[in-house]
Design an enzyme around this catalytic site. Structure first.
Site, PDB file in Angstrom:
ATOM      1  N   ILE A 128      -9.873  29.631 -30.173  1.00 15.43           N
ATOM      2  CA  ILE A 128     -11.147  30.337 -30.104  1.00 15.43           C
ATOM      3  C   ILE A 128     -11.086  31.635 -30.909  1.00 15.43           C
ATOM      4  O   ILE A 128     -12.108  32.292 -31.135  1.00 15.43           O
ATOM      5  CB  ILE A 128     -11.525  30.662 -28.646  1.00 15.43           C
ATOM      6  CG1 ILE A 128     -10.434  31.516 -27.981  1.00 15.43           C
ATOM      7  CG2 ILE A 128     -11.753  29.396 -27.853  1.00 15.43           C
ATOM      8  CD1 ILE A 128     -10.787  31.998 -26.606  1.00 15.43           C
ATOM      9  N   ALA A 131      -5.834  35.744 -35.118  1.00 13.55           N
ATOM     10  CA  ALA A 131      -5.652  37.077 -35.690  1.00 13.55           C
ATOM     11  C   ALA A 131      -4.302  37.152 -36.393  1.00 13.55           C
ATOM     12  O   ALA A 131      -3.554  36.172 -36.443  1.00 13.55           O
ATOM     13  CB  ALA A 131      -5.759  38.125 -34.592  1.00 13.55           C
ATOM     14  N   SER A 132      -4.004  38.338 -36.922  1.00  9.54           N
ATOM     15  CA  SER A 132      -2.785  38.488 -37.710  1.00  9.54           C
ATOM     16  C   SER A 132      -1.529  38.395 -36.852  1.00  9.54           C
ATOM     17  O   SER A 132      -0.462  38.055 -37.355  1.00  9.54           O
ATOM     18  CB  SER A 132      -2.796  39.845 -38.427  1.00  9.54           C
ATOM     19  OG  SER A 132      -2.921  40.893 -37.482  1.00  9.54           O
ATOM     20  N   ALA A 134      -1.565  36.970 -33.332  1.00 10.47           N
ATOM     21  CA  ALA A 134      -1.583  35.860 -32.383  1.00 10.47           C
ATOM     22  C   ALA A 134      -2.879  35.074 -32.518  1.00 10.47           C
ATOM     23  O   ALA A 134      -3.800  35.481 -33.217  1.00 10.47           O
ATOM     24  CB  ALA A 134      -1.448  36.398 -30.957  1.00 10.47           C
ATOM     25  N   GLN A 135      -2.917  33.931 -31.851  1.00  9.75           N
ATOM     26  CA  GLN A 135      -4.159  33.194 -31.731  1.00  9.75           C
ATOM     27  C   GLN A 135      -4.339  32.766 -30.277  1.00  9.75           C
ATOM     28  O   GLN A 135      -3.377  32.673 -29.510  1.00  9.75           O
ATOM     29  CB  GLN A 135      -4.202  32.001 -32.678  1.00  9.75           C
ATOM     30  CG  GLN A 135      -3.164  30.929 -32.494  1.00  9.75           C
ATOM     31  CD  GLN A 135      -3.198  29.931 -33.653  1.00  9.75           C
ATOM     32  OE1 GLN A 135      -3.121  30.312 -34.821  1.00  9.75           O
ATOM     33  NE2 GLN A 135      -3.315  28.648 -33.329  1.00  9.75           N
ATOM     34  N   ASP A 285      -8.550  49.726 -28.344  1.00 14.75           N
ATOM     35  CA  ASP A 285      -9.080  48.769 -29.326  1.00 14.75           C
ATOM     36  C   ASP A 285     -10.416  48.218 -28.831  1.00 14.75           C
ATOM     37  O   ASP A 285     -10.643  46.998 -28.834  1.00 14.75           O
ATOM     38  CB  ASP A 285      -8.072  47.636 -29.546  1.00 14.75           C
ATOM     39  CG  ASP A 285      -8.291  46.911 -30.872  1.00 14.75           C
ATOM     40  OD1 ASP A 285      -9.001  47.461 -31.730  1.00 14.75           O
ATOM     41  OD2 ASP A 285      -7.757  45.806 -31.043  1.00 14.75           O
TER      42      ASP A 285
END
Length: 512
Positions: A128, A131-132, A134-135, A285
Site C-alpha cells: 500500500i 518508500a526509500s 521500507a514498504q 514527520d
C-alpha cells in the site's frame, strides 16, 4: 575504515549528479562559500548541461534513498541551502519502486525465524506504500485483526551506512575552512541526521516511540496513535493497528465525508503543541500522507520513525519565545536567546530585540490567512548571521515539524490563525510551568530531593573519614623542612652516601 579515495569518488559522482540538475548553482555563487569549495563545485559541473532553474528534488532522488532523507533534512535549513532550494526540497517524496514480495517474504521470515503463516492468515502482496527505507503491506493476523506490516527494504542499512560515512568525511573536510561554513556546523548536522536514520532503520525503536507517544497523548483523545503488535514486531518488521481513515491530503474526500476541516486543523495544532511543549516528545514527520481523519473529528498519525525530543529547559525557552513573538514582547524574546546562549554575549540585547521586531512586526500587520510560522522562521534564519548565532541541531526537527504542521493545518483551514490557536495553550503552559505556584513547587521538590540525599551523603563522609581505631592517637611530630636536592639517581646516591657515613661513624666510635 573507508579510504579517502573512495569518499572522494563518491562525492564526485554525487556532485556530478547535483551539477547536472543545477543543484550546486546557489552554493557556488554564494559569496560566503569558501574559495576552495567553490573551485571544487566548478570542477563538478565541468562539461555538464546545467538547467536554468535548479531541480533540487530530482537531483537528490537520482542519487538514492540516503540522499532523499538528507534532502528532506536540508529542506528545514533555508539558512544553509537558501529559500528556493528549501522550498523545492519539500517536494521530495519517499515513493520508490516496490521490492518484489518474494524478497519481502524472505526478509520477514528471516527476521521472525519462523514461517509467516504462524503470524498472519493473509498478506496482500501488493504494497500500500513503498518508500526509500521500507514498504507497507496490509495483512490479517491469526487472531483475525487487520494490521499494517512495515518491512525494511533489504540492503538499505548497508546503503545508508556507506552514504553517511562519506557525509561525515565530507563535513569534516569543509568545516575547518572556517567562516560561514563553520558557523553552520555541518558535522553536527550530519551527526543529527545519522541519529535520525539509525532510529528510523530500527523498527523496535519506532514501535517504542509509538507506544510512548500514545501514553503521552492520553490528554488529547481526538489524536489517535495506533496500537503496536509487539508479538509481530522485530528490528526489521513492524506490525501495527490498521488505520481506516481518509488522508488529510485528500481535501475533496474529507468534505464529501462531512468532516469539519477547521476542527481537524485545531486538533492537529493542539496535538503538536502538547507533544512539543508540554511533553517534549513529538512526531517529527507529520506531513499530510502520515495523517488520517477518523469518524468523530479525530486525527490519526502513522510512521513514527522520526521523533523529536526536547528537554524541559529548552521547552521553557521555546514557549517563552513563541509567546513573546505572539504578544510582541521582543525584549523578552531577545533576553531568552542570550540566557540560552543562542546569541554570543558580546552582542547587545537591545540590538537583537530590534532585529526581532523587524521579523515579527510585519507579520502582525498581515491578514490572518497570511500569517506564517514558516515566514517567522525564515526571518529568524536571516538574522542569525548578523548575530553570530550558531546552528542548534537539537532544534532542527522542531523547526521542520512546525513548518510541516502549519502547512497541513492551513491546507485544511486557510483562515486558521496559528498564533491565536497556539496562544492560549502556550500561555496556560507558561503560567503552569513558570508561574509563582510552579516556582514554589519546583523549589519544594528540589529541597526535598536534597534532604532525601543527606543520609547517603553522611554515609559517604563516614566511609571517607572512619572513626579512630583502638591505637592511641599519634603524638604530634616536629615540623622539619624537606630539602629537594634533585631527582632520580641523585636521591639514590645521597641515600647510599648517608648509609656509608653512618657505618663509618659507628665503626670509629667502637674503635675509640
Amino acid at each position: 575504515m573507508t579510504s579517502p579515495v573512495v569518499h572522494t569518488f563518491r562525492l564526485l559522482k554525487w556532485g556530478r549528479t547535483l551539477a547536472r540538475h543545477g543543484a550546486l548553482q546557489g552554493l557556488e555563487r554564494d559569496r560566503n562559500t569558501p574559495l576552495r569549495l567553490r573551485r571544487l563545485l566548478r570542477l563538478a559541473r565541468l562539461g555538464a548541461r546545467v538547467p536554468e532553474a535548479p531541480r533540487y528534488a530530482e537531483a537528490f532522488t537520482a542519487i538514492g534513498p540516503a540522499a532523499i532523507k538528507l534532502g528532506q533534512t536540508l529542506a528545514t535549513r533555508p539558512d544553509l541551502v537558501g529559500d528556493a532550494a528549501a522550498i523545492d526540497l519539500l517536494r521530495l517524496q519517499d515513493a520508490v519502486a516496490p521490492v518484489p514480495f518474494a524478497v519481502i517474504r524472505a526478509q520477514m521470515e528471516g527476521s521472525f525465524g519462523r514461517p509467516l503463516d504462524q503470524f498472519y492468515t493473509h498478506i496482500e502482496e501488493a504494497p500500500i506504500g513503498a518508500a526509500s527505507i521500507a514498504q507497507v503491506h496490509r495483512a490479517v493476523t491469526t487472531e483475525g485483526r487487520t494490521v499494517a506490516v512495515k518491512v525494511l527494504r533489504p540492503g538499505v542499512e548497508e546503503e545508508f551506512a556507506r552514504a553517511i560515512d562519506t557525509y561525515e568525511w565530507a563535513a569534516a573536510q569543509i568545516e575547518p575552512m572556517g567562516g560561514e561554513i563553520a558557523r553552520l556546523q555541518p558535522r553536527q548536522v550530519i551527526e543529527m541526521f545519522k541519529r535520525w536514520t539509525q532510529r528510523e532503520l530500527n523498527f523496535t525503536r519506532e514501535a517504542a516511540s509509538a507506544s510512548e507517544l500514545a501514553e503521552n497523548m492520553a490528554a488529547e483523545p481526538d489524536f489517535v496513535v495506533p496500537a503496536i503488535d509487539w508479538q509481530r514486531t522485530t528490528g526489521r518488521v513492524l506490525t501495527i493497528e490498521w488505520i481506516d481513515g481518509i488522508k488529510l491530503s485528500d481535501r475533496a474526500a474529507l468534505i464529501a465525508a462531512g468532516h469539519d476541516l477547521p476542527h481537524l486543523a485545531r486538533v492537529l495544532v493542539h496535538a503538536f503543541l502538547r507533544q512539543a511543549i508540554a511533553d517534549g516528545f513529538f512526531h517529527a514527520d507529520m506531513h499530510q500522507g502520515n495523517l488520517f481523519a477518523l469518524p468523530g473529528g479525530r486525527v490519526a498519525a502513522i510512521d513514527f520513525g522520526i521523533m523529536g525530543r526536547i528537554d524541559r529547559r529548552a521547552r521553557m525557552w521555546l514557549a517563552e519565545i513563541l509567546y513573546g513573538l505572539i504578544t510582541g514582547n521582543y525584549r523578552r524574546v531577545a533576553e531568552i536567546h542570550f540566557e540560552a546562549q543562542y546569541v554570543p554575549s558580546h552582542h547587545n540585547v537591545a540590538e537583537f530585540a530590534t532585529a526581532l521586531r523587524a521579523v515579527g512586526e510585519p507579520m502582525r500587520g498581515l491578514p490572518v490567512k497570511d500569517m506564517s510560522i514558516g515566514m517567522m522562521l525564515d526571518g529568524l534564519f536571516a538574522i542569525t548571521r548578523d548575530f553570530d548565532m550558531v546552528t542548534q541541531p537539537h532544534l532542527l526537527l522542531l523547526q521542520k515539524t512546525m513548518v510541516m504542521v502549519e502547512g497541513v493545518a492551513t491546507g485544511l483551514d486557510p483562515d486558521i490563525n496559528l498564533w491565536e490557536t497556539a496562544g492560549p495553550f502556550v500561555e496556560e503552559w507558561i503560567r503552569t510551568e513558570l508561574g509563582p505556584e510552579a516556582a514554589v513547587a519546583d523549589r519544594i521538590v528540589t529541597d526535598l530531593r536534597t534532604l532525601s540525599r543527606l543520609p547517603d551523603l553522611v554515609r559517604r563522609i563516614e566511609a571517607r573519614f572512619p572513626p579512630p581505631g583502638g591505637a592511641p592517637p599519634a603524638p604530634p611530630l616536629k615540623v622539619i623542612e624537606r630539602v629537594r636536592i634533585g631527582g632520580g639517581w641523585r636521591y639514590v646516591a645521597m641515600a647510599l652516601l648517608g648509609a656509608a657515613a653512618g657505618v663509618a661513624g659507628l665503626s670509629a666510635v667502637q674503635a675509640w
